[in-house]
Motif scaffolding. Structure first.
Motif: not given
Lengths: 191, 191
Positions: A34, A37, B2, B5-6
DNA sequence: GCTACTAGTATCGAATCGATACAAAACAGT
DNA sequence: ACTGTTTTGTATCGATTCGATACTAGTAGC
């Protein structure tokens, strides 16, 4: 959507495997990822806590551990001295990058690009919908944010008023608001 | 990616929230969810362990706990007496279904269907690629499996030779092999 | 000043997790 | 049959994590 569930679990499993190589736990690695990014508005313990869905206390411990291993540094914010700003050290950055995200990327690279674009849009819409119904944050990149404004010379965040470099547009932000919908989230505080 | 992942993290957070309502841990709820959706070849501790990416020992403990709360039953397989077959009780099924998967579904229902189809195909390809490069299992539904064969009266699993009812095609299987690619996985044993 | 609120820390107990070692059943070879 | 190997699941132990609670320090509003 079994697919999403499965992919999420795989992501987690992969992180767990990776992290045990370095003697860390899965959450620790997720935290490093985290920080690698996020943008400069979102590098606080609170943001990490909301992103990972873990309580402040636990995050505080994890941060202490990671700092003791020299993977990140923390220093109080100059304006609001309650806030701790987290930054990866060189070693931390290296570890965060050394993932097997490579495997994922090489697979993704082989897929048709326009399918991926459609998929990304669909997932983004799903995320936006979830934010609306459940109140979660999206934590996406500034480039897709409602607050993004173009100035003469470049870009700017309409919420904080701060200028954004081109490289900032790819970083994830805790204040992210999706473009397409809908009811704006009430945000408290100005930054 | 991303986004993935989120979404994975959100899924996890959501499960955690749900599970704490019932005094369980996140993994326990994930286990119940898995059992609620797997087919009759995949309801063993080993399958659960591979699906969740957690070691056998931990799974064994979790199962013991869930059994003591009357959420699942286990009984040895008749043919291979090493194997334990797991089955949700009525109470367990109710708990597994009582998720907020509803929120997800209602959001998904509002999205354009063909976009979703494309997205699903892309994700499936991603999963297949990951399986190939990293050796993970896909754990998807029999309906999309390479081993699926049509017989005169219905369907059959080419690997186990067992007949499959229509309702079986939507259940997830630990022996699942994606259709499109590629190098077959060596599977040991006949069942 | 006072109160309310937010960011983060400390501490404690319960629970998870992974590693190791283990028992029982299937299986393969001779 | 019998010996060794593999597979499935269990037991135990120690380290770690997690969440709840209580707490300090800083900010903001009145």
């Amino acid at each position: 959507m079994e697919l999403l569930e499965r992919l999420g679990l795989l992501l987690q499993t992969e992180r767990r495997r990776q992290s045990s190589l370095h003697g860390l736990s899965e959450v620790h690695l997720a935290l490093l990822h985290y920080l690698a990014r996020c943008n400069r508005f979102s590098n606080t313990p609170r943001a990490v806590s909301e992103y990972l869905g873990i309580t402040k206390g636990t995050i505080s411990q994890s941060i202490k551990l990671l700092e003791s291993r020299g993977l990140l540094r923390k220093r109080p914010d100059k304006e609001d001295r309650r806030i701790m700003r987290l930054a990866l050290t060189r070693k931390g950055t290296a570890l965060a990058r050394s993932g097997s995200a490579d495997a994922w990327h090489s697979v993704l690279a082989r897929l048709p690009k326009d399918d991926l674009a459609v998929a990304a849009r669909a997932l983004q819409a799903l995320l936006a919908g979830l934010q609306e119904s459940n109140g979660y944050r999206t934590f996406l990149q500034c480039g897709t944010c409602r607050h993004l404004e173009s100035t003469g010379s470049g870009h700017r965040c309409g919420l904080t008023g701060q200028p954004l470099k081109a490289s900032d547009l790819d970083r994830i932000c805790m204040e992210h608001q999706p473009l397409y919908p809908c009811h704006p989230r009430r945000h408290r505080g100005t930054r």
